[in-house]
Every structure is written in C-alpha cells, then in structure tokens.
Design an enzyme around this catalytic site. Structure first.
Site, mmCIF file in Angstrom:
data_model
loop_
_atom_site.group_PDB
_atom_site.id
_atom_site.type_symbol
_atom_site.label_atom_id
_atom_site.label_comp_id
_atom_site.label_asym_id
_atom_site.label_seq_id
_atom_site.Cartn_x
_atom_site.Cartn_y
_atom_site.Cartn_z
ATOM 1 N N GLU A 414 0.831 -1.208 0.000
ATOM 2 C CA GLU A 414 0.000 0.000 0.000
ATOM 3 C C GLU A 414 0.856 1.244 0.000
ATOM 4 O OE1 GLU A 414 -2.277 3.316 2.181
ATOM 5 O OE2 GLU A 414 -0.335 2.422 2.547
ATOM 6 N N ASP A 443 -6.720 1.689 8.228
ATOM 7 C CA ASP A 443 -5.307 1.740 7.850
ATOM 8 C C ASP A 443 -4.461 1.686 9.114
ATOM 9 O OD1 ASP A 443 -2.718 2.958 7.239
ATOM 10 O OD2 ASP A 443 -3.543 3.351 5.252
ATOM 11 N N HIS A 543 5.641 7.309 9.288
ATOM 12 C CA HIS A 543 6.625 6.730 8.354
ATOM 13 C C HIS A 543 8.074 6.850 8.815
ATOM 14 C CE1 HIS A 543 3.767 6.972 4.593
ATOM 15 N NE2 HIS A 543 3.304 6.200 5.566
#
Ligand SMILES: *[C@@H]1O[C@H](CO)[C@@H](O)[C@H](O)[C@H]1NC(C)=O
Ligand SMILES: *[C@@H]1O[C@H](CO)[C@@H](O)[C@H](O)[C@H]1NC(C)=O
Ligand SMILES: *[C@@H]1O[C@H](CO)[C@@H](O)[C@H](O)[C@H]1NC(C)=O
Ligand SMILES: *[C@@H]1O[C@H](CO)[C@@H](O)[C@H](O)[C@H]1NC(C)=O
Ligand SMILES: *[C@@H]1O[C@H](CO)[C@@H](O)[C@H](O)[C@H]1NC(C)=O
Ligand SMILES: *[C@@H]1O[C@H](CO)[C@@H](O)[C@H](O)[C@H]1NC(C)=O
Ligand SMILES: *[C@@H]1O[C@H](CO)[C@@H](O)[C@H](O)[C@H]1NC(C)=O
Length: 709
Positions: A414, A443, A543
């Site tokens: 993804e 998510d 991230h």
C-alpha cells in the site's frame, strides 16, 4: 497510509464510465437468495443483539497487544521478505482461527528500494567542490532495541529516481502550487536547482511532480519542528510522540495508483507491461532528511529572506535561495535507489454468509510498513486479526454466520501507492462492483487516543453514528464526564463545523486502500481510527523509524483500550452491514450532500459560469430528480416485507458524489489559475464533465425506480 491526493480528471472520467456500467448491472440483477445453505446453529437461535454484544465484548486487548508485538519485530516493506513473512503469518493465523477460505494473491510489480551498499547522501560542497558537510544515511537509533538493527534499510523515498546531481538550493515552503507560484513571482528560478520543501501539506508525489515540471534537478523533503515537534526539543520521541531531529519520513513519490507498469490491468503473469521509461514515476532524485540536517542547509542559504509565513521552527531565519551565502557553494544529492520487479501479496480471508454468500462486506488493512509501522499499519493489522478471531470464536460457539459474507483483506505494498488493493480491484472489478455491499478500511487503528476520526461515503454516515453509539468509551475521564460511548466523545471533541450537534465526518478522498473501490467501482467506503487532538497535524511519527511497538505500548495506548474500541466498532459495523435485511444506507444524507455540493458550486462559481454562458439548470434539475427518486424509493422500502427482500441497488450509485463534483470544482479551480490560452481547453473539459455528471445523476434517479424511463 499514503497521503491524500485528489483524483485526476482522467481517472474521474474513467470512474464515471464504470459507474454507468455498474448501475446498469444493478438494474438487471436480481437480488440473490441463491445458494442458500442450511444454517446449522449449534444453539437454537441467536438474536442480532446477542451477536452484537458478543462481538463488542469479545474483543480482548491482551491479544491485540500480542499481535502488535509480533507484527512490529522487523521492518516489513512491500515486496520484501518482511512483507512476505507478515502475509504468511496472517494467512496461517486465519487458517488456525478457522476461516472458511484463505487466499494468498501474488502480483508481480515494480517497486523501489535503496541500495544495500551505497547509501543516499546529501553533501554541502564548497567552491572547490570539497565536501563541507554530509547528511545522515539512516535515522538515529534512540530507544527501542529494534531501532539498533544494523540491517535496516538506508533512508529513501519510494520510486525516487537514481542520480547524482549538484546545484543551488531553493527553499519552497510546503511545495504546494501556491508556493511555487510565489517563488516565480519573487523571481526565484527553480529550474536547475535542488528544491528543499517541508512535509505536511501537499502529498509528496505532488511536490515531486511540480519540482520536476519546473526543471528542478532534485528534491529534498524535511519535517519542520514547528509542525512535528511544536513543544520543543524536550518533547520528542522517546519522551513524547513528536519527531526527534533525525526523523526522516519515508514515503512514495509516485502519483498514479497501483503497479506503474500495468496501468488499468492487474499485474498477473499474463499482463502486458509498459517499458519502465514510460511509467508514471519521478525522473528526478528525491530524498527525505531530518530537521537536524535541513538546519545545516537552511542556515547557509542565501537569497531573499523568506516571508514570515514561510519561516519555521528552527532557530534561524529561513531564506529562499537560490544558492548559499557563500555564492560558490552548492549541494550535491546522490540517490542510489533501484526499481525492481518483485512479488507483493494480498491475503484474502472469507467467512461465508449463510443467506447471501455472494454479497460481500469487505474489511481491510494493509500489511506493508515503511519500517516497523507500529501505527501505520500494524495497529490496524493487530485489530483485524483480533476481529477475525472473535467472529470465528462466535461461529465455533454458536454456529452463527453472517447473512452476507465477510471478506477480510490484508493488502500488499500500500505504501508504494495502493499497489496490492489496486491490482486486486483491477483483477476482480466486475464481480466486485456487482457484489460488494461496503468496504470498511482501518489503515491504522490509532494515531492518538483523543477521539474517533472518520472518512466516509455519505451513504454510510448513519451506520457509523449508530455503531459508535454502542461502543463503550475507552477514555475513563470521558466516562466520568458523562460521555459513556465512543460517539459521545467524538461529538463532543470533534463536532461538525456546520452542524455542531453532530460529530464531524470527513469526506472520503484518497489516502488508503479504499480509493479504487470507492472511486472506480462506486462501493461505499469508510475509513476510521482513533486520533490525537490536533486536526492540522497528521500522524506525528508518520513513516519514521520511531513508529515502534514501544511508542504504542508506552505512550499512546498503554492498555490497548483504544485498539479494542476500534476493533469493536469495526465488528459492529460489519455485523450491521452483513445482517440488515435492508442495507442501512443514508439515502437522505446522500441526497442532501449532493444538493449542498451543487449549491456550493453555484454560489462560488455562478457568476463565472454565466459569464461563459454555461447554465447549471439541467445539473440542478438532475439533483432535484434524484432527491425525488429517493423519496419514492424510501416509500417502496417502507412498504416491503422485511423478511423476504434485500435491496442492494443503492450501493451502486455512490461513486459520483464526492468525486465527480471534485472534478467540476478542480476544473474551475484550474480555470481560475490558468493562462488565457489554456482556459479554452479547460472550459471544454468543464462542459463535458458537467454533462456527464448531469447524466449520471439522472441515471441514478432511474435506478431507484422500476421504470426504464
Ligand atoms: C484475553 O486473552 C488472554 C490471552 O490470550 C487470556 O489470558 C485472557 O484470559 C483473555 N481475557 C479475557 C477477558 O477473556
Ligand atoms: C474454531 O474451531 C476450529 C475447529 O475446532 C479451531 O481450529 C479454531 O482454532 C477455532 N477458532 C477459534 C477462534 O477459536
Ligand atoms: C556523486 O557526486 C559527488 C559530488 O560530485 C561525488 O563526491 C560522489 O563520489 C559521486 N558519487 C558517485 C557514486 O559517483
Ligand atoms: C533558470 O535557470 C536555468 C538553469 O540554470 C536557466 O537555463 C534558465 O534560463 C533560468 N531561467 C530564468 C528565467 O532565468
Ligand atoms: C496543531 O499543530 C500545529 C502544527 O504543529 C500547531 O501550529 C498548532 O498550534 C497545533 N494546534 C493545537 C490546537 O495544538
Ligand atoms: C539551533 O538548532 C540546532 C538544530 O536543532 C541546534 O543544533 C543548535 O544547537 C541550536 N542553536 C541554538 C543557539 O540554540
Ligand atoms: C493518551 O495519549 C497521551 C499522549 O497524547 C498519553 O500521554 C496518554 O498516556 C495516553 N493514554 C493512554 C491510556 O495510553
């Protein structure tokens, strides 16, 4: 989670075409009670209320914690051994839990990785091209043992081109279109430079495209402390959830969804692949750096002083460039990434429905992470694994199966741009557009513990209101204040700006695996999580290396109560959508949503439109007809014998609301910004769109009635 990006015009037209098809199918298709299989209940009977209670109370925080610990031991980037192991673990766990079917679905796709031997680097060079300073090649390990693993990948951005470029630096604020326009007006030449931009507003792939289009040689991205460490250097990881100076968020720089070599078609063995040179991926090197490294460049930067609103949280004055105070200094950006064909896996688990096994309520989360991914996505994966366990335990103990099938989806790659989910939807689009009732995406289960945050197709508005009213509030202080459910805190802490008695619902654009289902197939989708108290800030550790198990276990959700609440909410929504004989779709909300959007366009652009002799009369009338059709449709529903009928047609009409109008508004926006030369073409596009949307609205109204015309 990949960042938000608005749909391009071409994909909208493509989507609109599919919607017509979808609706035609919806008309001719007979609601199916076929392949009804005998339900062998191990108990005589279990009521819907009992099922709901079982699912909500069956969620076990200890299990979620154990799942999360397992999932975050190693990095699991898409297409790597880590993702492969995660996918196999999910598949094995589902088999052990007793899932009816488990499929590992491979796709051969083009993904991107840093070199294992030659790290990417940013160098500050003096007038004799001698290195004055060089950037870090990895984020600094600070706390959790796994951060110190010597085999972690070097810092990189997915799909950034390999290259070794040198030039002056230009500071471009958030790298938005307005920011580049400002630079042009200020006479700062971006062409030939290396752009330094801040993360936080524009999707990084859009920044990359703009920098590339303006002739930049390279792009550097950093997270400014004013956005990501606003409380100062003492309140950063591991003491807090804000970004430490060396945090350099990874992320894709590709704009188009799915595998770049097989646009519109699945990346299966027989696929035709375009040459890599033709793929829609960046042509310039791009690299993320920490704010400690951005500081080294910004403090040397020359040119005019950046305007006040462009200043940031570093203890220096930001300048625009181009170039440095020492006029012959330059920056060198060396990127050694490689694009490579590799296999990514989706894992699909099915709990078959008892009455309508060919109607699917889909639940999904992605499996790949940029590194450990404790929030994005593994908090969601852990929740999904516990939810499947609860459903299968319920089945084991009572024999209960949902009326419609539950389809659990673990998506691959993804983070590279919705690769696994897009390929799968491309492969099975016809079956899916006829059979999927709704898709519920998580998510991340949490990115905070303050309130629920949702993005929803208008049709699902009431379903999530009602489910969230059944979930006990995980926040003890809120319970003491009299707000005993998830809904109560949501309405209290995040009210709708226009209707303050209701909680805020964001519309569903892009950013995660619902994208292709929602916008290409018209499946109503929902995405939700627990979030923190700052609406403008994304997930603070997004991230980075520091998305560790410890971040969750020691800071965000110390007893996994917020994970449990999301899991229970997910389960209750699934039960509601899988069990209700008449799907609980908010038709009125949808009709209102459409008329409000129409009104907004008219108010904002009415004058501009009449100056072009474009009238909105047919468009408005189509909206009114749609509303009328909904009213009569609801009369039909209310007159139905609820024991015998199932209506799924409305689910097929949901693609154009947010999307198609976004197409209109985006075009008008582009027209306002465009040069006189380009305006003519854009007006033509607008007129074309307006006619298409009007047609779709009229078609949708017809789908709701029995008449052909
Ligand atoms: C939750 O699961 C753990 C470990 O699987 C188990 O020891 C515990 O008893 C369970 N808690 C409840 C309330 O069932
Ligand atoms: C359900 O029963 C099957 C068969 O006995 C077993 O393999 C499975 O682990 C059980 N699932 C759960 C979640 O208890
Ligand atoms: C990239 O360019 C820099 C600056 O010219 C140089 O020092 C470095 O060796 C080059 N890297 C490679 C791999 O050629
Ligand atoms: C901008 O810089 C590029 C590369 O140095 C140069 O070719 C171009 O002419 C410059 N443009 C303007 C408007 O100065
Ligand atoms: C939210 O975060 C932004 C950026 O970090 C900051 O400027 C703003 O003050 C914060 N707002 C609140 C309410 O904390
Ligand atoms: C300014 O910020 C930089 C980077 O965070 C830090 O290294 C430096 O010590 C700071 N200088 C002062 C004077 O605070
Ligand atoms: C909720 O998050 C805050 C940080 O925003 C943290 O201080 C607090 O301990 C968290 N609560 C729980 C129960 O983990």
């Amino acid at each position: 989670m990949a960042s938000d990006v608005r749909c391009g015009l071409s994909s909208l037209l493509w989507g609109a075409g599919l919607v017509i098809l979808v609706m035609v199918f919806a008309v001719i298709e007979v609601p199916s009670d076929v392949s009804r299989r005998g339900l062998q209940l191990r108990r005589d009977w279990i009521s819907l209320t009992e099922v709901e209670g079982y699912v909500i109370n069956g969620v076990n925080a200890t299990n979620i914690r154990a799942f999360l610990r397992h999932l975050t031991l190693h990095p699991h980037l898409g297409g790597t051994e880590g993702e492969w192991q995660t996918a196999h673990w999910v598949a094995d766990t589902w088999r052990q839990q007793g899932m009816d079917e488990v499929h590992l679905v491979p796709y051969e796709v083009l993904l991107s990785y840093p070199s294992t031997s030659m790290p990417n680097k940013v160098r500050l060079l003096d007038g004799s091209a001698r290195e004055v300073w060089a950037s870090a090649i990895k984020q600094k390990p600070l706390y959790a043992p796994e951060e110190f693993d010597p085999d972690l990948p070097f810092t990189f951005n997915g799909y950034a081109a390999a290259g070794n470029v040198t030039g002056p630096v230009v500071y471009a604020h958030y790298g938005g279109s307005k920011d580049f326009a400002f630079l042009a007006e200020a006479g700062v030449n971006v062409s030939g430079s290396i752009v330094l931009a801040r993360y936080g507003k524009a999707f990084r792939a859009n920044i990359a495209k703009m920098a590339e289009d303006q002739g930049a040689r390279g792009l550097l991205l950093f997270s400014d402390p004013s956005d990501y460490a606003p409380e100062g250097p003492d309140f950063v990881y591991p003491h807090s959830y804000f970004m430490p100076p060396s945090a350099a968020p990874f992320g894709t720089t590709k704009l188009v969804d799915g595998d770049p070599l097989t646009p519109f078609y699945p990346a299966v063995e027989s696929a035709f692949r375009i040459p890599e040179e033709e793929a829609a991926i960046p042509k310039i090197p791009i690299q993320p750096i920490g704010y400690n490294d951005a500081y080294q460049l910004l403090r040397e930067l020359g040119g005019a002083k950046a305007p006040q609103r462009w200043q940031g949280g570093l203890n220096i004055t930001y300048h625009l460039g181009p170039g440095f105070r020492e006029s012959d200094w330059t920056v060198n950006l060396e990127v050694n990434n490689r694009n490579t064909m590799t296999t990514t896996y989706n894992v699909i688990g099915v709990l078959q429905g008892r009455e309508e096994p060919d109607r699917y309520v889909m639940l999904g989360n992605h499996l790949d992470a940029w590194l450990f991914g404790s929030l994005d996505p593994s908090s969601g994966t852990a929740a999904m694994m516990e939810l499947s366990r609860v459903f299968l335990q319920l089945y084991n103990e009572t024999g209960w199966r949902p009326r419609r099938s539950l389809v659990f989806c673990g998506w691959g790659a993804e983070e590279y741009g919705l690769v696994g989910s897009t390929e799968w939807v491309e492969q099975f689009s016809t079956q899916l557009s006829n059979r999927v009732v709704a898709y519920l995406n998580v998510d991340m289960a949490i990115e905070g513990n303050y309130t629920l945050r949702t993005k929803a197709a208008p049709l699902l508005t009431e379903a999530i209101y009602e489910s969230s009213k059944k979930i006990p509030n995980p926040d003890p202080e809120e319970v003491l204040a009299g707000r005993t459910t998830v809904y109560d805190t949501w309405a209290h802490r995040r009210p709708d700006p226009h209707e303050p008695h209701l909680p805020r619902m964001q519309s569903i654009g892009s950013g995660s695996d619902y994208k292709t289902l929602q916008h290409n197939l018209g499946v109503p989708c929902l995405d939700f999580r627990y979030t923190h108290d700052n609406v403008t800030l994304g997930e603070p550790m997004y991230h980075t290396l520091y998305e560790t198990f410890a971040l969750v276990d020691e800071i965000y959700d110390r007893n996994f109560k917020y994970h449990s609440a999301i899991t229970a909410l997910w389960g209750d929504l699934a039960v509601t959508l899988a069990e209700s004989k008449i799907l609980p779709f908010s038709l009125d909300v949808y009709a209102d949503y459409i008329s409000k959007a129409q009104l907004a366009i008219e108010e904002k652009y009415g004058q501009l439109l009449s100056s072009q002799n474009i009238c909105l009369e047919f468009f408005t009338e189509a909206g009114v007809n749609f509303k009328k059709a909904i009213t009569s449709f609801k009369k039909v529903i209310n007159g139905l014998d609820r024991n015998n009928h199932v209506i799924t047609a409305p689910s097929k009409t949901d693609a154009y609301g947010a999307t198609a109008f976004a197409g209109l508004v985006d075009t008008l926006f582009a027209i306002e910004e465009a040069s006189e030369n380009d305006k003519k073409d854009l007006w033509r596009i607008f007129a074309h769109h307006l006619a298409a949307v009007t047609h779709l609205l009229n078609t949708a109204a017809k789908v709701l009635s029995d008449d052909l015309w």
